[in-house]
Design a protein around this motif. Structure first.
Motif, PDB file in Angstrom:
ATOM      1  N   THR A 202      33.515   5.004 -25.292  1.00  0.00           N
ATOM      2  CA  THR A 202      32.254   4.453 -25.791  1.00  0.00           C
ATOM      3  C   THR A 202      31.427   5.524 -26.486  1.00  0.00           C
ATOM      4  O   THR A 202      30.863   5.296 -27.561  1.00  0.00           O
ATOM      5  N   ASP A 203      31.394   6.716 -25.880  1.00  0.00           N
ATOM      6  CA  ASP A 203      30.649   7.825 -26.491  1.00  0.00           C
ATOM      7  C   ASP A 203      31.258   8.199 -27.839  1.00  0.00           C
ATOM      8  O   ASP A 203      30.529   8.442 -28.814  1.00  0.00           O
ATOM      9  N   LEU A 204      32.590   8.206 -27.929  1.00  0.00           N
ATOM     10  CA  LEU A 204      33.268   8.543 -29.176  1.00  0.00           C
ATOM     11  C   LEU A 204      32.949   7.526 -30.273  1.00  0.00           C
ATOM     12  O   LEU A 204      32.625   7.888 -31.410  1.00  0.00           O
ATOM     13  N   VAL A 205      33.047   6.239 -29.911  1.00  0.00           N
ATOM     14  CA  VAL A 205      32.788   5.180 -30.881  1.00  0.00           C
ATOM     15  C   VAL A 205      31.350   5.255 -31.388  1.00  0.00           C
ATOM     16  O   VAL A 205      31.087   5.121 -32.591  1.00  0.00           O
ATOM     17  N   ARG A 262      35.276  15.546 -38.884  1.00  0.00           N
ATOM     18  CA  ARG A 262      35.675  16.906 -38.521  1.00  0.00           C
ATOM     19  C   ARG A 262      34.801  17.439 -37.392  1.00  0.00           C
ATOM     20  O   ARG A 262      35.281  18.142 -36.497  1.00  0.00           O
ATOM     21  N   ALA A 263      33.519  17.099 -37.423  1.00  0.00           N
ATOM     22  CA  ALA A 263      32.624  17.518 -36.347  1.00  0.00           C
ATOM     23  C   ALA A 263      33.021  16.851 -35.031  1.00  0.00           C
ATOM     24  O   ALA A 263      32.994  17.474 -33.965  1.00  0.00           O
ATOM     25  N   ILE A 264      33.430  15.577 -35.096  1.00  0.00           N
ATOM     26  CA  ILE A 264      33.839  14.875 -33.877  1.00  0.00           C
ATOM     27  C   ILE A 264      35.165  15.418 -33.366  1.00  0.00           C
ATOM     28  O   ILE A 264      35.383  15.532 -32.151  1.00  0.00           O
ATOM     29  N   GLN A 266      36.123  18.473 -33.555  1.00  0.00           N
ATOM     30  CA  GLN A 266      35.758  19.695 -32.849  1.00  0.00           C
ATOM     31  C   GLN A 266      35.146  19.385 -31.489  1.00  0.00           C
ATOM     32  O   GLN A 266      35.435  20.066 -30.503  1.00  0.00           O
ATOM     33  N   HIS A 267      34.317  18.340 -31.439  1.00  0.00           N
ATOM     34  CA  HIS A 267      33.725  17.917 -30.167  1.00  0.00           C
ATOM     35  C   HIS A 267      34.791  17.513 -29.163  1.00  0.00           C
ATOM     36  O   HIS A 267      34.734  17.902 -27.985  1.00  0.00           O
ATOM     37  N   LEU A 268      35.790  16.759 -29.604  1.00  0.00           N
ATOM     38  CA  LEU A 268      36.869  16.326 -28.704  1.00  0.00           C
ATOM     39  C   LEU A 268      37.685  17.514 -28.214  1.00  0.00           C
ATOM     40  O   LEU A 268      38.054  17.587 -27.033  1.00  0.00           O
ATOM     41  N   ALA A 269      37.975  18.444 -29.119  1.00  0.00           N
ATOM     42  CA  ALA A 269      38.763  19.609 -28.726  1.00  0.00           C
ATOM     43  C   ALA A 269      38.019  20.461 -27.708  1.00  0.00           C
ATOM     44  O   ALA A 269      38.625  21.022 -26.782  1.00  0.00           O
ATOM     45  N   THR A 270      36.699  20.534 -27.860  1.00  0.00           N
ATOM     46  CA  THR A 270      35.891  21.329 -26.931  1.00  0.00           C
ATOM     47  C   THR A 270      35.690  20.615 -25.596  1.00  0.00           C
ATOM     48  O   THR A 270      35.738  21.234 -24.536  1.00  0.00           O
ATOM     49  N   PRO A 279      45.332  14.026 -33.178  1.00  0.00           N
ATOM     50  CA  PRO A 279      44.297  14.521 -34.096  1.00  0.00           C
ATOM     51  C   PRO A 279      43.315  13.414 -34.460  1.00  0.00           C
ATOM     52  O   PRO A 279      43.713  12.282 -34.728  1.00  0.00           O
ATOM     53  N   PHE A 280      42.027  13.759 -34.433  1.00  0.00           N
ATOM     54  CA  PHE A 280      41.005  12.791 -34.834  1.00  0.00           C
ATOM     55  C   PHE A 280      40.658  13.054 -36.292  1.00  0.00           C
ATOM     56  O   PHE A 280      40.058  14.078 -36.642  1.00  0.00           O
TER      57      PHE A 280
END
Length: 376
Positions: A202-205, A262-264, A266-270, A279-280
């Motif tokens: 939900t946070d990702l969407v 690309r920012a998201i 990076q957020h997922l990877a972190t 990969p997103f």
């Protein structure tokens, strides 16, 4: 109007091109080979050069190279005329410095569009300059600062509310002879969703599609609709956006969506370094043509729904899927790119086969915005 030098060894094609351009008010200097054409160009400094690829004495690629070596003619736009058999070699021409190419046989309308696109480069640069919110929107997308979003909402809320389809108006369709359609989708959404729990997903969407929706709003989308896991937006020209054409605003939106993805990523990877998430990334398609926003009524449950209709809408969705296969973050039809010539930068170009369609679509990779021309 404009002074155009035409180099074409085929008499019939030379006559056709000359006739079409003179009918539009341009002055045309025509010759059958590149050597004579270069002499004309050096003497008259034309606004545009149109050259066949295969010519005696000096071919089209050599013409482009010669123009680019001459400081007085280096900035002259060049359109190459090529046969279907020569398309595979057109990367040479574009790498050498050609601005566009047309495949023979071509329709007069296609020639007019290509010529107008090159002659309107200065206008596109002016439109790019007038896109005053560009830098601020980029900052908002990068930093996700809520106070900037509120600033834009206050500035644009009245305009958006006036033109946004609410379903409460009349049943008449809205028809646009020219509109730009954007479709964006997340190709690995299912794989990412499989490894996130409900709250994380939900946070990702919210992060991505909230940003996508805001970006499309900020750049004046006339209509926005979610299609499965994708988002479809239609951009048109109206009294509130007449200083920047719809294709340019759609292009800026597409670049903003890629930047946001690309920012998201990076957020997922972190946030989830141990999840081994797919990969997103996103793939976006842009296309331009006639679009109708038609209203559908539900006689059983009541209410209305607005639906974008037109071949350009279907082609955009199909193009987005092919962009994914090609590895292009943004694929834009040549019809769109000719509306923003001089304001954007492009990469690879290809004739793309779309499933279920008899004709391929000429498209190129959109890689960025051009730098606004510095005022003198």
């Amino acid at each position: 109007m404009a002074l155009i030098v035409l180099m074409e060894d085929d008499a019939a094609t030379r006559t056709l091109v000359t006739s079409v351009l003179k009918k539009d008010g341009h002055e045309v200097l025509a010759t059958e080979n590149g050597v004579h054409g270069m002499i004309m160009a050096e003497a008259r400094h034309p606004d545009l050069v149109i050259s066949d690829v295969q010519m005696p004495e000096m071919n089209g690629f050599e013409v482009v190279a010669a123009l680019r070596r001459n400081p007085a003619l280096a900035a002259t736009p060049v359109i190459l005329l090529t046969s279907l058999q020569e398309r595979a070699h057109m990367r040479i021409g574009m790498t050498t410095g050609a601005d566009d190419y047309i495949t023979k046989p071509f329709r007069p309308g296609e020639l007019r569009d290509a010529v107008a696109a090159q002659l309107n480069k200065r206008q596109r640069q002016a439109e790019l300059q007038s896109l005053a919110i560009d830098q601020a929107v980029t900052t908002a997308l990068q930093e996700q600062r809520a106070h900037l979003i509120k600033l834009y909402e206050k500035r644009l809320a009245a305009e958006l509310s006036e033109r946004w389809p609410t379903g409460q108006g009349g049943a008449a369709d809205e028809r646009f002879d020219s509109a730009s359609v954007l479709f964006v989708d997340i190709p690995h959404y299912a794989g990412v969703a499989e490894k996130l729990d409900a709250s994380e997903l939900t946070d990702l969407v919210r992060r991505f599609y909230g940003s996508a929706n805001d970006t499309a709003h900020l750049f004046g989308a006339r209509f926005i609709q979610f299609v499965g896991e994708g988002l479809l937006a239609v951009f048109t020209d109206d009294t509130n956006t007449r200083t920047v054409n719809h294709a340019l605003r759609a292009a800026r939106t597409a670049l903003g969506l890629v930047e946001s993805s690309r920012a998201i990523a990076q957020h997922l990877a972190t946030s989830y370094p141990q999840r081994r998430l797919p990969p997103f990334d996103v793939h976006v398609a842009l296309n331009t043509g006639a679009v109708t926003l038609t209203q559908l009524e539900d006689p059983l449950h009541g209410g209305k729904q607005t639906l974008p209709v037109g071949d350009v809408v279907t082609a955009t969705i199909l193009l987005q899927k092919q962009a994914r296969a090609l590895g292009w973050p943004i694929a834009a039809s040549v019809a769109t790119l000719r509306s923003v010539t001089g304001a954007v930068r492009t990469g690879r170009r290809a004739l793309i086969d779309l499933p279920g369609r008899s004709q391929s679509l000429d498209a190129a990779e959109l890689v960025g915005m051009a730098q606004p021309a510095e005022s003198s």
